[in-house]
Design an enzyme around this catalytic site. Structure first.
Site, PDB file in Angstrom:
ATOM      1  N   ASP A 281       7.972  -2.444   3.951  1.00  0.00           N
ATOM      2  CA  ASP A 281       6.677  -2.467   3.309  1.00  0.00           C
ATOM      3  C   ASP A 281       6.893  -1.973   1.868  1.00  0.00           C
ATOM      4  OD1 ASP A 281       3.336  -1.784   4.573  1.00  0.00           O
ATOM      5  OD2 ASP A 281       4.021  -2.642   2.685  1.00  0.00           O
TER       6      ASP A 281
HETATM    7  C1  GLC Z   1       0.983  -3.026   1.146  1.00  0.00           C
HETATM    8  C2  GLC Z   1       0.678  -3.204   2.608  1.00  0.00           C
HETATM    9  C3  GLC Z   1       1.272  -4.438   3.208  1.00  0.00           C
HETATM   10  C4  GLC Z   1       1.307  -5.523   2.149  1.00  0.00           C
HETATM   11  C5  GLC Z   1       2.305  -5.099   1.089  1.00  0.00           C
HETATM   12  C6  GLC Z   1       2.414  -6.118  -0.054  1.00  0.00           C
HETATM   13  O1  GLC Z   1       1.217  -1.687   0.861  1.00  0.00           O
HETATM   14  O2  GLC Z   1       0.957  -2.120   3.485  1.00  0.00           O
HETATM   15  O3  GLC Z   1       0.474  -4.790   4.340  1.00  0.00           O
HETATM   16  O4  GLC Z   1       1.698  -6.757   2.730  1.00  0.00           O
HETATM   17  O5  GLC Z   1       2.001  -3.826   0.568  1.00  0.00           O
HETATM   18  O6  GLC Z   1       1.219  -6.155  -0.774  1.00  0.00           O
END
Ligand code: GLC
Length: 740
Positions: A281
């Site tokens: 993430d």
């Molecule tokens: C965010 C979220 C994730 C998302 C990623 C990219 O922090 O936790 O669900 O896909 O970053 O935006």
């Protein structure tokens, strides 16, 4: 010509045409053999390119240089056929011309915004949910996107956690069905079409169980609970062929998911033999340092890759450290090769080596993004997402004799709010408000009055008087209340989930006028509104219904569409009842007796144990009866199937859909079982007076659970079968015995 040129570059030993026909794994091997260690590590890096297509900046130049020199495998937040074509051209300048993956959070629509995922889940309609994902994929793919970071398949039981809006609610079985529908919706049957994108099952794993409902917090649970409640939707996504996984910010029993080899290697890549790749993430590799799990970024990089995190989203941890870690013998290059192979496999499967620009067509983008069928689909799905929570005194559908209708409340003319969170291309010009939807639907004889009454937030009651006056001048009131769109979603945990501000006071002021009041509740989570629940004539849960929300609500309020939504998540009476998911309810050693005696029982002294609105609950403009329960046999051997049959009848005067639900309870087991577990459901449309015989099949697998040894077992003994319209509205019950 381009395909052959690229194929030539990738495997100089074979005749040109033959290379492109080689099996993908061989083409990957050929490419890996040509790659330097730096180029391999380059494939494991993903950066956000918001600035990339903007004005010149230091970050932009650094990113473009990294892309040109093969140091980037994927970009997120670069969107549009033209922009992705330009940036892809930069990537193809690298020595081995390996194309980029372009990714984006297309969670419930790209340009045409559908209801938030929790709202879609309330439809219990897998075709509708798949349609929503398919339209989102079509639009995103037309805009040059290869990969969406969806579906979020986290089981979300805690309404304090703002990200319940992104998932499928509190139930594992429903969540698994929806995970599959969304993966197939986004990806189609096979990757590579330009009307589909790679999907991403996230957040692996158990992110929804963050302690205290506070985002990014630790998760502590038994492995039995992990396997039984939180993993099955991920397994369903993997079985549906989801191209990628994303890990999560939380720890699981003390180990960050990003550095958790039990999750990523033992379970996902080992036991499940998952062939796709895992992206971290945003910054989650780097966050292992503040978690106190990694000493520094270099240590975090080593732990993440070793644990099975293939791609580094925005930590810049692999970029600066992996090469040195391999050279120092701290990381086995075979692990790097395996991660690169997984990523290249998807690039080949998408067809990007044959045509790196196949998704970046401005002509297709223009045509797909303006397809009116997409909005029709959004309206169709939005209608199905609406849940009728109350309808006393036949307040709904709106009565024809109501010549004057007061549309009141802070969300009556709201637009941006209706799209909810996670909308990359939210375009308010495309959104129909509640007021506009009703104005366009109701005939000229119906006069609409309007007053805002109050804001969503804040304690100003200055607008009450005008709102009350407006109500007095009307025959009935439609009151819109709820959160704002950005009060749920990521980093939006709430310790108090009451309706914010003075909205319930506004309701009480309007109630005093004696007019019928229909309340529309908007939000990304269950909310608490006990006064409204007790005193309103009708209540519709609208979630965030998307760009077509105004039309969909008008369709239901006018009676053009008979609502059939069912809650995918429990609505508590009080925050203190949380956790209150229906399948977290056990008999205990001191159950509350039928008479309601709670003395020395597992109960509160200030609140009932029961929720305000139960999982699976939702009303209709018609009525359904359940009758003639037939169980094909009272006992089943482990290899046999029992049919549970019953008759469902529409006893009302309008056609309607019902979601008939099957719950089971293992009465005595080696691990105490929840009082109810959803094991199947069927959504059926019946005309007035029509009856239909429905069948649920019970197999041993539906009776199984993870025991204390984490074995998936079905233990002999009696099981209570329950068929009903909601988890707290059981209409038929029976017993079936599993034989040894
Ligand atoms: C965010 C979220 C994730 C998302 C990623 C990219 O922090 O936790 O669900 O896909 O970053 O935006």
């Amino acid at each position: 010509m381009r395909n052959i040129f690229l194929a030539f570059l990738l495997a100089p030993t074979l005749p040109l045409v033959a290379q492109a026909q080689q099996p993908v794994e061989q083409r990957i091997t050929n490419l890996l053999q040509q790659m330097t260690l730096e180029e391999k590590v380059g494939q494991l890096n993903q950066y956000s390119g918001r600035e990339l297509t903007g004005p010149a900046s230091a970050r932009k130049n650094d990113q473009l240089n990294a892309i040109r020199t093969g140091q980037v495998g994927s970009m997120l937040n670069v969107k549009g056929a033209q922009s992705t074509r330009e940036i892809q051209a930069e990537a193809l300048k690298s020595r081995l011309h390996i194309p980029l993956l372009f990714s984006l959070d297309v969670i419930h629509g790209y340009k045409t915004v559908f209801p938030i995922p929790l709202g879609e889940a309330a439809s219990w309609d897998m075709d509708a949910i798949r349609l929503g994902a398919h339209v989102a994929a079509k639009e995103a793919a037309a805009a040059g996107i290869h990969w969406t970071f969806a579906p979020m398949v986290d089981v979300g039981r805690d309404p304090r956690w703002g990200r319940v809006m992104e998932g499928a609610g509190e139930d594992t079985y429903l969540g698994a069905q929806i995970a599959r529908a969304r993966v197939l919706g986004f990806q189609g049957e096979k990757l590579g079409g330009t009307d589909a994108v790679m999907a991403c099952a996230k957040h692996f794993a158990a992110y929804g169980a963050a302690i205290a409902g506070r985002d990014y917090n630790a998760v502590d649970m038994s492995l039995q609970q992990l396997w039984e409640t939180y993993l099955p939707p991920f397994r369903a996504a993997a079985d549906a062929g989801v191209a990628t996984f994303m890990n999560s910010f939380n720890t699981l029993n003390g180990v960050p998911a990003t550095g958790n080899s039990y999750l990523q290697r033992d379970i996902l890549k080992g036991k499940w033999q998952y062939p796709g790749f895992v992206v971290s993430d945003w910054g989650s590799i780097r966050e292992m340092v503040p978690w106190g799990y990694a000493l520094d970024l270099r240590d975090a990089a080593q732990k993440a890759l070793t644990a099975g995190s293939d791609m580094d989203m925005e930590s810049d941890a692999y970029h600066g450290n992996l090469t040195k870690l391999v050279q120092a013998g701290k990381v086995d290059v075979a692990l790097v090769d395996e991660a690169v192979r997984r990523i290249l496999r998807k690039k080949f499967e998408l067809g990007l080596f044959n045509d790196p620009y196949k998704f970046s067509s401005t002509g297709r983008e223009k045509q797909v993004l303006n397809d009116p069928q997409n909005r029709q689909a959004a309206r169709q799905v939005a209608r199905k997402s609406l849940v009728l929570l109350k309808n006393d005194n036949q307040a709904l559908p709106l009565r024809r004799e109501w010549g004057k209708l007061a549309i009141i409340g802070p969300l009556a003319k709201a637009k941006r709010d209706l799209d909810g969170s996670w909308v990359p291309e939210a375009d308010t010009t495309l959104i129909t408000s509640v007021y506009e939807g009703l104005d366009q639907r109701l005939d000229a004889k119906t006069q609409l009055l309007y007053a805002k009454g109050c804001e969503v937030l804040g304690d100003s009651r200055a607008g009450f008087a005008q709102a009350v006056e407006t109500a007095k001048n009307a025959d009935a009131v439609v009151l819109t209340v709820g959160e704002t769109w950005d009060m749920s979603g990521e980093a939006k945990s709430r310790a108090d989930i009451h309706l914010p501000g003075v909205q319930e006071e506004l309701f009480q002021a309007l109630k005093a006028t004696g007019k019928p009041i229909i309340v529309l509740v908007f939000g990304g989570r269950p909310l608490i509104f006990n006064t409204i629940a007790d005193q309103a004539d009708a209540i519709l849960m609208a979630w965030w219904p998307g760009a077509e929300g105004g039309h969909a609500l008008a369709d239901v309020l006018s009676g053009d569409y008979n609502p059939a939504g069912k809650l995918p998540i429990t609505f508590p009476r009080a925050v203190g009842q949380i956790p209150i998911a229906y399948n977290q309810q056990y008999s205990t050693g001191r159950p509350v007796t039928k008479s309601g005696d709670t003395k020395y029982r597992s109960a509160y002294i200030d609140t009932p144990n029961t929720p305000r609105y139960a999982f699976g609950y939702g009303l209709s403009y018609t009525k359904f009866t359940y009758s003639d329960l037939q169980i094909s046999r009272p006992q089943l051997a482990p290899t046999e199937t029992v049919q549970v049959q019953f008759t469902l009848t529409n006893t009302g005067s309008v056609a309607g859909e019902e979601v008939a639900q099957l719950y089971l309870h293992d009465i005595v087991a080696s691990t105490v079982r929840p009082l109810k577990e959803l094991k199947d459901f069927q959504k059926v449309l019946l005309k007035p007076g029509e009856s239909k015989t429905l069948t649920f099949n019970i197999t041993k697998d539906k009776l199984a659970f993870y025991n204390q040894q984490l074995a998936w077992v079905a233990e002999p003994g009696e099981f209570q079968l329950m068929v009903g319209s909601a988890s707290d509205d059981i209409r038929l019950t029976g017993i079936v015995e599993l034989l040894p």
